[in-house]
Design a protein around this motif. Structure first.
Motif, PDB file in Angstrom:
ATOM      1  N   SER A   1     -46.804  17.247  11.725  1.00  0.00           N
ATOM      2  CA  SER A   1     -46.017  16.393  10.831  1.00  0.00           C
ATOM      3  C   SER A   1     -45.078  17.249   9.992  1.00  0.00           C
ATOM      4  CB  SER A   1     -46.950  15.602   9.912  1.00  0.00           C
ATOM      5  OG  SER A   1     -47.608  16.481   9.005  1.00  0.00           O
ATOM      6  N   GLN A   2     -44.129  16.604   9.327  1.00  0.00           N
ATOM      7  CA  GLN A   2     -43.219  17.348   8.465  1.00  0.00           C
ATOM      8  C   GLN A   2     -43.955  17.994   7.306  1.00  0.00           C
ATOM      9  OE1 GLN A   2     -39.939  14.858   7.242  1.00  0.00           O
ATOM     10  NE2 GLN A   2     -39.016  14.839   9.283  1.00  0.00           N
ATOM     11  N   THR A   3     -44.986  17.341   6.803  1.00  0.00           N
ATOM     12  CA  THR A   3     -45.789  17.921   5.721  1.00  0.00           C
ATOM     13  C   THR A   3     -46.483  19.194   6.189  1.00  0.00           C
ATOM     14  OG1 THR A   3     -46.172  15.737   4.740  1.00  0.00           O
ATOM     15  CG2 THR A   3     -47.692  17.501   4.125  1.00  0.00           C
ATOM     16  N   GLU A   4     -47.032  19.169   7.393  1.00  0.00           N
ATOM     17  CA  GLU A   4     -47.695  20.352   7.950  1.00  0.00           C
ATOM     18  C   GLU A   4     -46.695  21.461   8.242  1.00  0.00           C
ATOM     19  OE1 GLU A   4     -51.204  17.654  10.054  1.00  0.00           O
ATOM     20  OE2 GLU A   4     -49.435  18.295  11.184  1.00  0.00           O
ATOM     21  N   GLN A   5     -45.516  21.099   8.735  1.00  0.00           N
ATOM     22  CA  GLN A   5     -44.480  22.089   8.994  1.00  0.00           C
ATOM     23  C   GLN A   5     -44.014  22.738   7.698  1.00  0.00           C
ATOM     24  OE1 GLN A   5     -41.466  19.909  11.156  1.00  0.00           O
ATOM     25  NE2 GLN A   5     -42.937  19.297  12.749  1.00  0.00           N
ATOM     26  N   ALA A   6     -43.908  21.946   6.642  1.00  0.00           N
ATOM     27  CA  ALA A   6     -43.504  22.492   5.338  1.00  0.00           C
ATOM     28  C   ALA A   6     -44.532  23.494   4.830  1.00  0.00           C
ATOM     29  CB  ALA A   6     -43.324  21.351   4.338  1.00  0.00           C
ATOM     30  N   ALA A   7     -45.826  23.187   5.019  1.00  0.00           N
ATOM     31  CA  ALA A   7     -46.891  24.101   4.581  1.00  0.00           C
ATOM     32  C   ALA A   7     -46.923  25.363   5.428  1.00  0.00           C
ATOM     33  CB  ALA A   7     -48.238  23.381   4.650  1.00  0.00           C
ATOM     34  N   LEU A   8     -46.534  25.259   6.676  1.00  0.00           N
ATOM     35  CA  LEU A   8     -46.516  26.415   7.575  1.00  0.00           C
ATOM     36  C   LEU A   8     -45.339  27.333   7.281  1.00  0.00           C
ATOM     37  CD1 LEU A   8     -47.746  27.779  10.151  1.00  0.00           C
ATOM     38  CD2 LEU A   8     -46.145  26.364  11.480  1.00  0.00           C
TER      39      LEU A   8
ATOM     40  N   SER B   1     -32.729  31.761   4.011  1.00  0.00           N
ATOM     41  CA  SER B   1     -32.394  30.352   3.862  1.00  0.00           C
ATOM     42  C   SER B   1     -33.484  29.499   4.495  1.00  0.00           C
ATOM     43  CB  SER B   1     -31.042  30.054   4.524  1.00  0.00           C
ATOM     44  OG  SER B   1     -30.857  28.661   4.681  1.00  0.00           O
ATOM     45  N   SER B   2     -34.049  28.571   3.715  1.00  0.00           N
ATOM     46  CA  SER B   2     -35.077  27.683   4.249  1.00  0.00           C
ATOM     47  C   SER B   2     -34.503  26.760   5.317  1.00  0.00           C
ATOM     48  CB  SER B   2     -35.700  26.858   3.113  1.00  0.00           C
ATOM     49  OG  SER B   2     -34.711  26.114   2.426  1.00  0.00           O
ATOM     50  N   PHE B   3     -33.222  26.430   5.186  1.00  0.00           N
ATOM     51  CA  PHE B   3     -32.557  25.588   6.189  1.00  0.00           C
ATOM     52  C   PHE B   3     -32.485  26.327   7.529  1.00  0.00           C
ATOM     53  CE2 PHE B   3     -28.886  23.733   8.349  1.00  0.00           C
ATOM     54  CZ  PHE B   3     -29.088  22.371   8.159  1.00  0.00           C
ATOM     55  N   GLU B   4     -32.030  27.587   7.493  1.00  0.00           N
ATOM     56  CA  GLU B   4     -31.965  28.394   8.709  1.00  0.00           C
ATOM     57  C   GLU B   4     -33.362  28.664   9.265  1.00  0.00           C
ATOM     58  OE1 GLU B   4     -29.374  29.291  10.403  1.00  0.00           O
ATOM     59  OE2 GLU B   4     -27.927  28.426   9.010  1.00  0.00           O
TER      60      GLU B   4
ATOM     61  N   ARG C   1     -40.112  19.406   2.291  1.00  0.00           N
ATOM     62  CA  ARG C   1     -39.876  18.352   3.271  1.00  0.00           C
ATOM     63  C   ARG C   1     -38.415  17.924   3.244  1.00  0.00           C
ATOM     64  NH1 ARG C   1     -43.428  13.222   3.426  1.00  0.00           N
ATOM     65  NH2 ARG C   1     -42.041  12.918   5.193  1.00  0.00           N
ATOM     66  N   ASN C   2     -37.789  18.006   2.076  1.00  0.00           N
ATOM     67  CA  ASN C   2     -36.376  17.637   1.973  1.00  0.00           C
ATOM     68  C   ASN C   2     -35.529  18.539   2.866  1.00  0.00           C
ATOM     69  OD1 ASN C   2     -33.588  18.250   0.286  1.00  0.00           O
ATOM     70  ND2 ASN C   2     -34.175  16.087   0.269  1.00  0.00           N
ATOM     71  N   THR C   3     -35.858  19.824   2.888  1.00  0.00           N
ATOM     72  CA  THR C   3     -35.146  20.768   3.760  1.00  0.00           C
ATOM     73  C   THR C   3     -35.339  20.384   5.225  1.00  0.00           C
ATOM     74  OG1 THR C   3     -35.369  22.574   2.170  1.00  0.00           O
ATOM     75  CG2 THR C   3     -34.967  23.175   4.472  1.00  0.00           C
ATOM     76  N   ILE C   4     -36.574  20.038   5.585  1.00  0.00           N
ATOM     77  CA  ILE C   4     -36.861  19.652   6.963  1.00  0.00           C
ATOM     78  C   ILE C   4     -36.084  18.403   7.353  1.00  0.00           C
ATOM     79  CG2 ILE C   4     -38.673  18.830   8.531  1.00  0.00           C
ATOM     80  CD1 ILE C   4     -40.620  20.601   7.024  1.00  0.00           C
ATOM     81  N   GLN C   5     -36.024  17.446   6.461  1.00  0.00           N
ATOM     82  CA  GLN C   5     -35.305  16.210   6.753  1.00  0.00           C
ATOM     83  C   GLN C   5     -33.813  16.465   6.907  1.00  0.00           C
ATOM     84  OE1 GLN C   5     -36.613  13.853   3.441  1.00  0.00           O
ATOM     85  NE2 GLN C   5     -38.579  13.327   4.407  1.00  0.00           N
ATOM     86  N   ARG C   6     -33.243  17.351   6.053  1.00  0.00           N
ATOM     87  CA  ARG C   6     -31.819  17.679   6.178  1.00  0.00           C
ATOM     88  C   ARG C   6     -31.542  18.393   7.493  1.00  0.00           C
ATOM     89  NH1 ARG C   6     -29.739  21.238   3.280  1.00  0.00           N
ATOM     90  NH2 ARG C   6     -31.564  22.130   2.226  1.00  0.00           N
TER      91      ARG C   6
END
Length: 263
Positions: free
Chosen positions: A215-222, A195-198, A227-232
């Protein structure tokens, strides 16, 4: 354009280099710096080496020999955000120590076309262009500056020669490798989360120092998530924390503990 400061003389030499060129003395375009650039050069060199030696001294006793060796063989780079230190397909065998700023190793996913970050180097960490010091196998991707900063370039040929008669370089390289290995182990553990959320919730727990400076963009790439998952997940963490704080405050006002309240 990157400023590269060679340390082979008392007078700093400023070198301009195309960001897509590999680090090589033969590619430097040298010119005599102006008084203003001379002051800036000395500042970066002084600050970069001061931070480098402060880090190295934590693991090995140093003397004047080590300082002179560094001045003779290492290079201090002042990099801008988004600047590429090593492009894809490079053959340079080198390590980059981060005095200030953030470096990343990034690759393009051939299936999705998305940019992925495979490793990060925060201050007091380093990225190696090869698998290890004595390897000639270049790691895929490019090394890029995510933040402006001061980087110390350590050519592997220099480190290998120094290693032959000085134990301190073993210590230095071991620390670099161990820090990167710990990060890669944690990343592999996170990427196994279905799960990407977990995955993001685990990232918050396991890598808070990286979350704090990216940033959230960098975290998403890592983390290979959206980014939607990160924001949720961020909203979930914020609302849960607020709920826990509200419960604790209410319980304190009632003169009972949270445990008693829950029971």
């Amino acid at each position: 354009m990157k400023n590269t400061f060679a340390l082979r003389s008392d007078y700093p030499i400023q070198a301009s280099r195309c960001p897509l060129c590999c680090l090589s003395n033969s590619r430097f375009l040298l010119h005599i710096p102006s008084p203003q650039s001379d002051m800036a050069d000395k500042y970066y060199v002084h600050k970069g080496l001061k931070l480098f030696f402060a880090f190295w001294e934590k693991y090995h006793a140093l003397d004047n020999f080590h300082y002179q060796w560094a001045k003779d063989h290492l290079k201090v780079l002042a990099v801008k955000r988004g600047e590429v230190l090593e492009p894809p397909g490079h053959t340079t065998e080198i390590s980059y120590f981060v005095a200030t700023g953030i470096l990343a190793r990034a690759v393009d996913d051939p299936n999705t076309g998305k940019r992925k970050i495979t490793s990060l180097a925060l201050p007091n960490m380093a990225l190696m262009s090869t698998v290890h010091l004595h390897s000639h196998s270049i790691r895929p991707g490019e090394i890029i500056a995510l933040r402006p900063g001061i980087i110390i370039a350590l050519p592997h040929s220099v480190l290998r020669r120094f290693q032959e008669y000085e134990k301190s370089v073993d210590t230095l390289v071991d620390v670099f490798c161990n820090k990167e290995k710990r990060q890669l182990i944690l990343l592999q553990q996170l990427l196994r989360e279905y799960s990407s959320f977990e995955r993001y919730l685990s990232f918050v727990q396991l890598m808070p120092e990286i979350r704090a400076v990216t940033s959230q963009t960098e975290q998403a790439a890592l983390l290979d998530i959206s980014r939607n998952t990160i924001q949720r997940a961020t909203y979930f963490l914020a609302t849960r924390k607020n709920a826990e704080n509200s419960t604790a405050i209410w319980s304190q006002n009632q003169g009972i503990s949270v445990c008693n309240f829950v029971m």
